[in-house]
Design an enzyme around this catalytic site. Structure first.
Site, PDB file in Angstrom:
ATOM      1  N   HIS A 248      53.901  -8.403  -8.628  1.00 40.11           N
ATOM      2  CA  HIS A 248      52.461  -7.759  -8.784  1.00 40.11           C
ATOM      3  C   HIS A 248      51.139  -8.785  -8.653  1.00 40.11           C
ATOM      4  O   HIS A 248      51.530  -9.873  -8.467  1.00 40.11           O
ATOM      5  CB  HIS A 248      52.275  -7.235 -10.220  1.00 40.11           C
ATOM      6  CG  HIS A 248      50.983  -6.324 -10.455  1.00 40.11           C
ATOM      7  ND1 HIS A 248      49.461  -6.805 -10.458  1.00 40.11           N
ATOM      8  CD2 HIS A 248      50.660  -5.030 -10.112  1.00 40.11           C
ATOM      9  CE1 HIS A 248      48.651  -5.768 -10.710  1.00 40.11           C
ATOM     10  NE2 HIS A 248      49.648  -4.442 -10.430  1.00 40.11           N
ATOM     11  N   GLU A 306      55.217   1.045 -10.637  1.00 39.80           N
ATOM     12  CA  GLU A 306      55.818   2.215  -9.685  1.00 39.80           C
ATOM     13  C   GLU A 306      57.259   2.245  -9.836  1.00 39.80           C
ATOM     14  O   GLU A 306      57.979   3.158  -9.326  1.00 39.80           O
ATOM     15  CB  GLU A 306      55.854   1.573  -8.260  1.00 39.80           C
ATOM     16  CG  GLU A 306      54.150   1.261  -7.895  1.00 39.80           C
ATOM     17  CD  GLU A 306      53.367   2.553  -7.923  1.00 39.80           C
ATOM     18  OE1 GLU A 306      53.703   3.487  -8.338  1.00 39.80           O
ATOM     19  OE2 GLU A 306      52.061   2.340  -7.415  1.00 39.80           O
TER      20      GLU A 306
HETATM   21  N1  COA Z   1      60.420  -8.225  -3.291  1.00 37.84           N
HETATM   22  C1  COA Z   1      60.531  -9.810  -2.560  1.00 37.84           C
HETATM   23  N2  COA Z   1      59.817 -10.579  -2.626  1.00 37.84           N
HETATM   24  C2  COA Z   1      58.452 -10.505  -3.121  1.00 37.84           C
HETATM   25  C3  COA Z   1      58.101  -9.287  -3.680  1.00 37.84           C
HETATM   26  C4  COA Z   1      59.205  -8.501  -3.900  1.00 37.84           C
HETATM   27  N3  COA Z   1      58.900  -7.265  -4.698  1.00 37.84           N
HETATM   28  N4  COA Z   1      56.943  -9.433  -4.067  1.00 37.84           N
HETATM   29  C5  COA Z   1      56.325 -10.554  -3.519  1.00 37.84           C
HETATM   30  N5  COA Z   1      57.363 -11.269  -3.016  1.00 37.84           N
HETATM   31  C6  COA Z   1      57.177 -12.497  -2.273  1.00 37.84           C
HETATM   32  C7  COA Z   1      56.704 -12.297  -0.788  1.00 37.84           C
HETATM   33  O1  COA Z   1      57.696 -12.030  -0.081  1.00 37.84           O
HETATM   34  C8  COA Z   1      56.211 -13.614  -0.576  1.00 37.84           C
HETATM   35  O2  COA Z   1      57.001 -14.308  -0.173  1.00 37.84           O
HETATM   36  P1  COA Z   1      56.273 -15.367   1.057  1.00 37.84           P
HETATM   37  O3  COA Z   1      55.588 -16.302   0.443  1.00 37.84           O
HETATM   38  O4  COA Z   1      57.728 -16.049   1.546  1.00 37.84           O
HETATM   39  O5  COA Z   1      55.711 -14.816   2.073  1.00 37.84           O
HETATM   40  C9  COA Z   1      55.802 -14.115  -2.010  1.00 37.84           C
HETATM   41  O6  COA Z   1      56.389 -13.308  -3.082  1.00 37.84           O
HETATM   42  C10 COA Z   1      54.352 -13.823  -2.218  1.00 37.84           C
HETATM   43  O7  COA Z   1      53.823 -12.557  -1.915  1.00 37.84           O
HETATM   44  P2  COA Z   1      52.410 -11.862  -1.991  1.00 37.84           P
HETATM   45  O8  COA Z   1      52.288 -10.716  -1.130  1.00 37.84           O
HETATM   46  O9  COA Z   1      51.533 -12.981  -1.732  1.00 37.84           O
HETATM   47  O10 COA Z   1      52.592 -11.575  -3.326  1.00 37.84           O
HETATM   48  P3  COA Z   1      51.922 -10.931  -4.576  1.00 37.84           P
HETATM   49  O11 COA Z   1      52.511 -11.290  -5.804  1.00 37.84           O
HETATM   50  O12 COA Z   1      50.421 -11.148  -4.424  1.00 37.84           O
HETATM   51  O13 COA Z   1      52.068  -9.239  -3.893  1.00 37.84           O
HETATM   52  C11 COA Z   1      52.630  -7.200  -4.275  1.00 37.84           C
HETATM   53  C12 COA Z   1      51.836  -8.572  -4.920  1.00 37.84           C
HETATM   54  C13 COA Z   1      52.699  -5.942  -5.121  1.00 37.84           C
HETATM   55  C14 COA Z   1      52.217  -6.776  -2.940  1.00 37.84           C
HETATM   56  C15 COA Z   1      54.254  -7.595  -4.071  1.00 37.84           C
HETATM   57  O14 COA Z   1      54.986  -7.968  -5.155  1.00 37.84           O
HETATM   58  C16 COA Z   1      54.997  -6.489  -3.416  1.00 37.84           C
HETATM   59  O15 COA Z   1      55.169  -6.377  -2.242  1.00 37.84           O
HETATM   60  N6  COA Z   1      55.869  -5.525  -4.076  1.00 37.84           N
HETATM   61  C17 COA Z   1      56.579  -4.614  -3.771  1.00 37.84           C
HETATM   62  C18 COA Z   1      55.916  -3.345  -3.342  1.00 37.84           C
HETATM   63  C19 COA Z   1      55.448  -2.729  -4.681  1.00 37.84           C
HETATM   64  O16 COA Z   1      56.055  -2.472  -5.555  1.00 37.84           O
HETATM   65  N7  COA Z   1      54.205  -2.219  -4.902  1.00 37.84           N
HETATM   66  C20 COA Z   1      53.558  -1.678  -6.001  1.00 37.84           C
HETATM   67  C21 COA Z   1      52.526  -2.625  -6.510  1.00 37.84           C
HETATM   68  S1  COA Z   1      52.090  -1.944  -7.949  1.00 37.84           S
END
Ligand code: COA
Length: 372
Positions: A248, A306
């Protein structure tokens, strides 16, 4: 010449709000002063009142909201045409909502119309795609109860209605997420509510936002057994894919809504509606946290809303093709509250960007590189 991004550019504050507080380190969610855990026993209509009026509604306002949403559903039933031909549920909502009128009306009228329409359009689209005739809304039923009936064609058991109300309430509002930001940007231009909600819907659709729960069930199906979870998840990460339902942008601990939805699932089970996924989901969650901790220890990737949304909506017999659309049926209440708040703020949202591309000869100097 300085061309690097400032750290945390995405953390810029774009609005002041009285609607919700998302505490990412403490794992708490407060909606207009109420912890989400206490709201989860309420009906969706109550939380619409809380979001739109600022207080939990008492009679006669509570009845007016219930009747208003029912009238919104009945009105939408006469306008289901544009939604029926779409390829997926979110496209159906986009087409159906875009065709709704948006005039200079009292705020309640447009809120009831949009909120009623999402429930009606998603059910009508699903029935029509399944070769069944869309059903007429029943103005005597509550919103969650009628949504379940419009989908299945049969009156829903009280436990299922309770379960859907818990879900709708839990996800109705959640800070400056991507779709809410979209709605606020549109509202800040003094555009109308229909445009704001259609735009927000486009943001919600993506798999990193409201599109995640369907893929969560696909993942549980692919894993199949608790003892297969770890190897399957490790292979996903090795292939460069994300684990859906985890991670998240704000929470660095388990999303508090995961527990609220898990509690709703336990309550359903107690009343005889057992989930076919709950045991497996809990095992996959444990394995995913372990595997992600090893993969990206600094990110603290934990379960988001989710994950158990998928399990709960499945237990309520809601087809996975509708998961994102049912999310929209709840979040529309939050979007509309933010639209009103943005209108009152009366200031165009116009964030800036940092240009990092090439410059023509003679265009030099930090002032040109700053923002635009
Ligand atoms: N699985 C694997 N790796 C993940 C991940 C996950 N669920 N969530 C984040 N990461 C990794 C990314 O691949 C990224 O790696 P990188 O730096 O090597 O590219 C790193 O963590 C940061 O990603 P980022 O998109 O900046 O992180 P975030 O914490 O801001 O992202 C989400 C938030 C929700 C977009 C992300 O956690 C995600 O894509 N989750 C899966 C989709 C999901 O469940 N969405 C519903 C959200 S309520």
């Amino acid at each position: 010449m300085e061309t690097t991004f400032r750290p945390g550019l995405e953390d810029v504050v774009v609005a002041e709000t009285e609607l919700s507080l998302v505490d990412g380190d403490g794992g708490r969610l407060v909606v207009r002063g109420h912890p989400i855990e206490t709201l989860a026993t309420r009906r969706f209509e109550d939380v619409c009142g809380l979001l739109w009026d600022g207080v939990l509604p008492a009679p006669p306002r509570a009845d007016a909201i219930r009747r208003g949403l029912a009238a919104g559903r009945c009105e939408a039933h006469r306008e289901i045409g544009p939604a029926l031909g779409a390829d997926d549920a979110m496209a159906a909502l986009r087409a159906g909502l875009a065709a709704l009128r948006s005039g200079d009306e009292p705020p309640d009228a447009i809120r009831f119309r949009l909120t009623g329409a999402i429930a009606v359009f998603l059910a009508a689209w699903y029935r029509s795609r399944s070769g069944l005739a869309p059903l007429e809304p029943d103005p005597e039923r509550g919103h969650a109860e009628d949504l379940l009936r419009l989908l299945s064609g049969a009156p829903a058991a009280a436990a299922r209605v309770r379960g859907l109300d818990s879900y709708l309430v839990t996800v109705a509002e959640h800070g400056m997420n991507a779709s809410t930001f979209t709605a606020r940007v549109v509202a800040s231009t003094r555009s109308d509510e229909v445009s704001a909600v259609v735009a927000a819907l486009g943001s919600l659709k993506g798999p990193l936002h409201g599109g995640a729960p369907g893929p969560v069930l696909d993942m549980l199906d692919a894993i199949g057994r608790p003892d297969a979870a770890k190897a399957w998840l490790e292979a996903e990460l090795a292939a460069g894919r994300r684990i859906m339902g985890l991670g998240h942008r704000v929470y660095r601990v388990r999303d508090p809504r995961a527990l609220v939805l898990e509690t709703a699932l336990a309550e359903l089970e107690r009343t005889g509606v057992a989930s076919r996924y709950l045991t497996l989901a809990r095992a996959v969650e444990r394995a995913a946290v372990e595997v992600l901790d090893a993969h990206r220890p600094e990110r603290r990737l934990r379960t988001n809303v989710e994950f158990y949304t998928a399990v709960l909506l499945d237990a309520l017999a809601i087809p996975r093709a509708l998961f994102s659309a049912v999310f929209a049926a709840a979040r529309v209440a939050g979007w509309l509250a933010h639209v009103a708040e943005e209108r009152a703020a009366n200031r165009l949202i116009r964030p800036r960007q940092r240009y990092v591309g090439p410059l023509p000869t003679g265009f030099d100097g930090p002032s040109l590189l700053a923002v635009g």
